[in-house]
Design an enzyme around this catalytic site. Structure first.
Site, PDB file in Angstrom:
ATOM      1  N   ASP A 307      68.998  28.472 -48.270  1.00  0.00           N
ATOM      2  CA  ASP A 307      69.808  30.014 -47.541  1.00  0.00           C
ATOM      3  C   ASP A 307      69.860  31.068 -48.318  1.00  0.00           C
ATOM      4  O   ASP A 307      70.455  30.997 -48.962  1.00  0.00           O
ATOM      5  CB  ASP A 307      70.794  29.531 -47.188  1.00  0.00           C
ATOM      6  CG  ASP A 307      71.818  28.441 -48.340  1.00  0.00           C
ATOM      7  OD1 ASP A 307      71.442  27.644 -48.604  1.00  0.00           O
ATOM      8  OD2 ASP A 307      72.743  27.890 -48.009  1.00  0.00           O
ATOM      9  N   GLU A 511      71.832  29.073 -61.247  1.00  0.00           N
ATOM     10  CA  GLU A 511      71.844  28.654 -60.802  1.00  0.00           C
ATOM     11  C   GLU A 511      69.744  29.023 -60.427  1.00  0.00           C
ATOM     12  O   GLU A 511      69.422  28.336 -59.671  1.00  0.00           O
ATOM     13  CB  GLU A 511      72.339  28.494 -59.497  1.00  0.00           C
ATOM     14  CG  GLU A 511      72.201  28.265 -58.071  1.00  0.00           C
ATOM     15  CD  GLU A 511      72.515  28.922 -57.334  1.00  0.00           C
ATOM     16  OE1 GLU A 511      72.984  28.399 -56.660  1.00  0.00           O
ATOM     17  OE2 GLU A 511      73.634  29.886 -56.986  1.00  0.00           O
TER      18      GLU A 511
END
Length: 566
Positions: A307, A511
């Site tokens: 996403d 991340e």
């Protein structure tokens, strides 16, 4: 190494003991619980991040807070921000949970992060959106202070290499508990995530834990069966292909002409994601589609873990790089690919179906070992039918790659992504397909810093130029499975160099990474998406730790932090 806890078994007594440790919370989400107060806070900009309010801890009974709001909000000079801060405690993560030690090697840094990222059952406050768990668990870090499903498998790879089999066992027990309690593994352990899951990797967690003596897959056959049933719910409602030759869908299952069953991502709700409420409402208002359709597709993309990405958007065809243009620098689309074109539920993802193939083949083996030949035969037949459907629909021999499939249009998608390697990761591809896939990766997806997420670039975070740890691991392992060790090693070395470069410069792991040339002026921290780049970071730690254990000659072992994070 930590002390080994007792193995988590599937017995009813054990599950009841776990439930006693973490009483089942009210499944009402913040939107359900706070109703018009929720809308006022999320639309009023009380917090910069939509996730902040839904993670807040109420300071008194939620029903009483809602009633107090109803009594007060019509009054002149009502201060919404003041009201929220008087009745809720925000649980914002600290800017940095851990300051790296100058001169500390990368492996040592990762090993020291596990306690920092570990949460305990005693930290679950009452009446909040957090879903309690019975055992300690590792979170990604940053704004992600709860357990996430598919993240955790890649985190567990690092726990295993760090010798933390105690946490490995705890993580397995927690996921078994979630399946027993909710019937599936939610996207994350928040009540607002209960309408969806994430890529079903519990089967891989069990395989990993079994390899390290932290669990036995046979003890969790019932949970694997329950998870599989959840993903296949609605299949029996779809008519036989002979009765209705067109494709049909029910929740996460699609029956194709010819009778094959494949899966898609879905969410049981068709409202804005509560943790991204303002963003989703803005997306729906920007297009002419029914808002519920947009919200469902946004939620389904969140279930995918990707996403967001051009992978889930309509009309995403992008030309391959011209011969004179390096493959790692494809031309970006003239304009940002808007999420108003999202169509996730129309797509049969090659990776989701590969994971379910892995689940089916594992269940067939476990049932056979348990003496249930009938169930074993049924799971094996479903696995083979899925494999044949994937090879027929998703394999493009001309391009030498697997692609997602649009079940409404009855056509393969055109976006080449790192998900193309998942059939190799689970072992369902033919050897000649794997060889062709390796050539395609080298020509079209190999970037200076590792394996590119997609061939086309965009402003979405799951697109080029960003690279993600889980995709590196699955790509590397998939290529190794079919004997393409040189390419696998090349990807691993490029990725480790990228991670080490950022660690040396900034003293942290993040991340996602921009897979650019090393020592370029631009930062290697990834961009795009709905929130700032997050430090931590669970799956980067895990994959990097596991790859370092396999590549003892890589210069990343000597990488040391020069500075602490800003």
């Amino acid at each position: 190494m930590g002390t080994q806890p007792p193995h988590c078994t599937s017995s009813r007594t054990q599950r009841e003991q776990q439930a006693a440790l973490a009483a089942r919370p009210d499944a009402l989400s913040p939107a359900d619980r706070y109703q018009e107060l929720f809308v006022a806070v999320q639309s009023g900009g009380v917090f910069d991040d939509s996730k902040t309010f839904v993670d807040c801890v109420p300071l008194s009974d939620p029903a009483a807070i809602l009633e107090a709001y109803r009594q007060a909000h019509h009054r002149p000079n009502f201060d919404l921000t003041g009201f929220v801060h008087a009745h809720f405690r925000a649980t914002r993560p600290p800017k940095s949970e851990y300051e790296s030690v100058p001169g500390q090697p990368l492996c040592t840094h990762i090993d020291a992060l596990w306690p920092v990222l570990t949460r305990h059952p005693s930290t679950h406050p009452a009446n909040a959106s957090i879903l309690p768990l019975p055992r300690p668990y590792v979170v990604p870090g940053g704004r992600f202070g709860e357990l996430y499903y598919w993240d955790s498998y890649f985190t567990m790879l690092g726990l295993a290499e760090s010798g933390r089999t105690d946490l490995l066992a705890d993580m397995v027990c927690n996921f078994a508990y979630l399946i027993d309690t909710y019937g599936h593994v939610p996207n994350g352990t928040r009540s607002y995530y209960l309408g969806r899951s994430q890529p079903p990797l519990f089967v891989l967690m069990l395989e990993l834990a079994e390899q390290h003596g932290a669990a036995q897959a046979a003890d969790h056959r019932s949970q694997l069966q329950q998870e599989y049933a959840w993903w296949m719910a609605g299949a029996h409602e779809l008519s036989d292909a002979n009765e209705r030759p067109r494709a049909q869908a029910s929740r996460r299952v699609v029956r194709l002409p010819g009778g094959a069953l494949l899966n898609r991502y879905w969410d049981d709700r068709d409202t804005p994601r509560e943790e991204s409420w303002l963003e989703d409402v803005a997306t729906a208002r920007a297009c002419q589609r029914e808002p519920q359709e947009v919200y469902r597709n946004l939620r389904a993309a969140a279930e995918s873990g990707w996403d967001f990405s051009s992978r889930w958007l309509s009309q995403i065809a992008a030309p391959a790089p011209a011969p004179e243009a390096p493959a790692q620098q494809p031309q970006r689309a003239a304009s940002a690919r808007s999420l108003t074109a999202i169509c996730t539920t129309e797509i049969l993802p090659v990776d989701l179906n590969a994971f379910l193939y892995k689940l089916e083949t594992t269940l067939a083996r476990l049932c056979q070992d348990a003496g249930d030949a009938a169930a074993a035969s049924e799971y094996a037949a479903q696995a083979e039918a899925r494999r044949q459907a994937l090879l027929a629909l998703c394999w493009d021999a001309g391009q030498g790659a697997f692609f997602d499939y649009d079940w409404r249009k009855g056509a393969r998608r055109s976006c080449l992504t790192a998900a193309s390697l998942t059939p190799l990761f689970v072992g369902l591809a033919e050897p000649d397909q794997a060889a062709a896939m390796a050539a395609t990766v080298r020509a079209r997806l190999l970037a200076p810093g590792g394996l590119a997420t997609t061939e086309c670039g965009s402003d979405q975070q799951w697109d080029r130029p960003n690279g993600w740890a889980p995709l590196q691991w699955m790509g590397i392992r998939g290529l190794q499975n079919y004997g393409h060790a040189e390419l696998a090693r090349d990807i691993a070395h490029r990725w480790l160099s990228t991670v080490a470069e950022v660690y040396q410069a900034e003293g942290k792991l993040v991340e996602k990474y921009a897979l650019r040339e090393l020592h370029a002026d631009a930062s290697h921290g990834g961009g795009g998406g709905e929130y700032p780049l997050q430090d931590g970071f669970g799956w980067t730690n895990g994959v990097t730790r596991a790859l370092l254990a396999e590549h003892l000659d890589h210069a990343a072992h000597s990488a040391c932090a020069h500075t602490a994070p800003d």
